[in-house]
Scaffold this motif. Structure first.
Motif, PDB file in Angstrom:
ATOM      1  N   ALA A  14       0.816  -1.210   0.000  1.00 45.42           N
ATOM      2  CA  ALA A  14       0.000   0.000   0.000  1.00 45.42           C
ATOM      3  C   ALA A  14       0.849   1.260   0.000  1.00 45.42           C
ATOM      4  O   ALA A  14       0.510   2.240  -0.669  1.00 45.42           O
ATOM      5  CB  ALA A  14      -0.953   0.005   1.189  1.00 45.42           C
ATOM      6  N   VAL A  18       0.371   4.476  -2.500  1.00 47.98           N
ATOM      7  CA  VAL A  18      -0.042   5.779  -1.977  1.00 47.98           C
ATOM      8  C   VAL A  18       0.978   6.843  -2.368  1.00 47.98           C
ATOM      9  O   VAL A  18       0.611   7.953  -2.787  1.00 47.98           O
ATOM     10  CB  VAL A  18      -0.251   5.714  -0.445  1.00 47.98           C
ATOM     11  N   CYS A  21       0.547   7.663  -6.048  1.00 55.82           N
ATOM     12  CA  CYS A  21      -0.653   8.487  -6.282  1.00 55.82           C
ATOM     13  C   CYS A  21      -0.433   9.929  -5.846  1.00 55.82           C
ATOM     14  O   CYS A  21      -0.857  10.862  -6.546  1.00 55.82           O
ATOM     15  CB  CYS A  21      -1.849   7.879  -5.558  1.00 55.82           C
ATOM     16  N   LEU A  22       0.221  10.130  -4.708  1.00 58.10           N
ATOM     17  CA  LEU A  22       0.511  11.496  -4.253  1.00 58.10           C
ATOM     18  C   LEU A  22       1.459  12.205  -5.222  1.00 58.10           C
ATOM     19  O   LEU A  22       1.265  13.378  -5.542  1.00 58.10           O
ATOM     20  CB  LEU A  22       1.096  11.474  -2.847  1.00 58.10           C
TER      21      LEU A  22
END
Length: 144
Positions: A14, A18, A21-22
């Motif tokens: 994960a 994450v 994506c950021l």
């Protein structure tokens, strides 16, 4: 039942997702900032929800009430595609570039933002087109 080992495995997968994506979100924000700046608008305007669409409509030469059309389900999809096509035309590109903006957004917005040969040509690519905001901006000014 979940064990602590399962949670560690989920966290291991994960965290990179994450972070990716950021990073992508920050990159897209920078691209939009540059596009707004190329079009002669304030870059920070791309950060403010709703106002950024108002400024985008100003860039593509459409009236403010189109913003209301973006609030109607299904109609908003049609007008978002139309506005994307007009944005593409505003920077001198054709339908192929519009399809790139729609289906490969991060790549084509980056091309639009960072390619120095792509310049703003005016609303929908017509520098002589009357901007609908000129009439509003002229209120209270002396006629020429």
């Amino acid at each position: 039942m979940e064990t602590s080992q399962d949670s560690a495995v989920y966290a291991l997968f994960a965290l990179p997702f994450v972070l990716f994506c950021l990073g992508l979100a920050v990159f897209v924000i920078i691209c939009h900032w540059k596009i707004y700046t190329k079009a002669g608008q304030a870059g920070w305007a791309s950060l403010i929800p709703i106002y950024n669409i108002y400024i985008l409509l100003k860039i593509v030469g459409k009236p403010w009430w189109w913003l209301l059309l973006f609030c109607i389900p299904l109609v908003n999809i049609i007008f978002a595609i139309w506005a994307t096509n007009l944005l593409s035309k505003s920077f001198g590109k054709d339908i192929g570039f519009t399809l790139g903006l729609l289906f490969l957004s991060p790549i084509f917005y980056a091309i639009m933002a960072f390619d120095r040969t792509i310049v703003y040509h005016g609303p929908a690519g017509d520098p002589n087109k009357n901007n609908p905001f000129d009439e509003i901006n002229a209120i209270g000014q002396k006629p020429a």
